[in-house]
Write a protein that holds these residues in place. Structure first.
Motif, PDB file in Angstrom:
ATOM      1  N   ARG A  84     107.067  29.600  24.284  1.00 56.14           N
ATOM      2  CA  ARG A  84     107.447  30.734  23.638  1.00 56.14           C
ATOM      3  C   ARG A  84     107.752  32.013  24.567  1.00 56.14           C
ATOM      4  O   ARG A  84     108.962  32.693  24.684  1.00 56.14           O
ATOM      5  N   LEU A  85     106.933  32.260  25.813  1.00 54.83           N
ATOM      6  CA  LEU A  85     107.430  33.276  26.651  1.00 54.83           C
ATOM      7  C   LEU A  85     108.790  32.862  27.297  1.00 54.83           C
ATOM      8  O   LEU A  85     109.560  33.675  27.540  1.00 54.83           O
ATOM      9  N   SER A  86     108.803  31.556  27.706  1.00 57.59           N
ATOM     10  CA  SER A  86     109.963  31.074  28.492  1.00 57.59           C
ATOM     11  C   SER A  86     111.370  31.581  27.355  1.00 57.59           C
ATOM     12  O   SER A  86     112.553  32.006  28.052  1.00 57.59           O
ATOM     13  N   VAL A  87     111.430  31.129  26.309  1.00 56.26           N
ATOM     14  CA  VAL A  87     112.425  31.300  25.322  1.00 56.26           C
ATOM     15  C   VAL A  87     112.544  32.880  25.194  1.00 56.26           C
ATOM     16  O   VAL A  87     113.721  33.379  25.033  1.00 56.26           O
ATOM     17  N   ALA A  88     111.632  33.627  24.988  1.00 54.24           N
ATOM     18  CA  ALA A  88     111.675  34.992  24.686  1.00 54.24           C
ATOM     19  C   ALA A  88     112.241  35.608  26.089  1.00 54.24           C
ATOM     20  O   ALA A  88     112.872  36.832  25.485  1.00 54.24           O
TER      21      ALA A  88
END
Length: 272
Positions: free
Chosen positions: A97-101
């Motif tokens: 999720r952090l990578s996508v965000a």
């Protein structure tokens, strides 16, 4: 290599594990003569230990090349240990999720004695070649994740880790003295997160957040890494809330698994 360490008091098993560590440390298939040159054990003892490890499939032996390498049984054990005792499983959805965000590279790391062990890595939308890879170890004093963890480690352990740093100047901005590192750690504790200011690799910058239990025990660290061609430290700092949310979520999920909080000290992030 000094083999007079802990394994020497544990009989044959301890000695065999020391030899196993030694072979693995080369990072490539290695000949007997190379192991012997770096061993405190006499030739017959070393040969016997290697043969035992081969017979147990902890090491493999290539007859044609006459080299030793980690064996299939060791690989299976490593995979089992990785899945059961590391933060990888717990952290995986949060890292994604952090990578996508952020659309940047995300790392998960833990302290491995006086080094950083990279546990997982999620590449950016446009990946950049860099040192860090899952399973690799790196220096504590000049990486964002290393400094983030060290800043929130208890004083005695921090002192021991600092004493073991090489303080090699990788880049012009690398911290090269214990005093400079301690000053940096104080600033990290005050703001709650660390930066890598091109200290390990040219053009590579990051913001890193420690993963802490409620009592302040360090479980690991998570970072967002980018390049100076894409952003700057101020740009990365705007991502601090997202990185903190990921670190907190990993810590909360870890508490439900096999990471009991036995800490006796409390280190809280700035603003808590």
């Amino acid at each position: 290599m000094d083999m007079a360490g802990s394994g020497s008091g544990d009989g044959t098993v301890g000695k065999a594990l020391e030899v196993l560590d030694q072979v693995a440390s080369f990072g490539r298939p290695v000949r007997f003569s190379e192991v012997l040159a770096d061993s405190a054990y006499p030739k017959p003892t070393l040969y016997r230990l290697l043969q035992t490890l081969v017979s147990q499939n902890m090491l493999s032996y290539n007859l044609d090349r006459q080299t030793y390498a980690p064996g299939a049984r060791l690989v299976r054990l490593a995979h089992a240990a990785w899945a059961q005792s590391s933060l990888v499983q717990v952290a995986s959805p949060h890292l994604l999720r952090l990578s996508v965000a952020t659309t940047e590279t995300v790392h998960l790391a833990q302290l491995d004695h006086a080094q950083v062990l990279y546990l997982d890595k999620r590449n950016a939308a446009h990946p950049v070649e860099m040192f860090s890879q899952a399973g690799k170890v790196g220096p504590v004093y000049c990486t964002g994740v290393g400094k983030a963890m060290l800043a929130f480690t208890d004083d005695a352990q921090a002192d021991d880790i600092i004493a073991q740093q090489s303080f090699h100047r990788f880049q012009p901005g690398t911290l090269t003295t214990p005093a400079a590192l301690r000053q940096e750690l104080q600033a990290i504790r005050a703001r709650g997160y660390a930066f890598d200011r091109e200290e390990h690799e040219p053009g590579i910058i990051c913001i890193a957040m420690p993963i802490l239990t409620p009592s302040g025990r360090v479980l690991g660290a998570v970072s967002v890494t980018s390049t100076t061609a894409r952003t700057d430290l101020k740009g990365l700092e705007t991502l601090a809330p997202k990185v903190r949310d990921a670190a907190d979520a990993i810590a909360q999920d870890a508490a439900k698994w096999s990471f009991p909080d036995h800490g006796t000290h409390t280190l809280k992030l700035a603003g808590e």
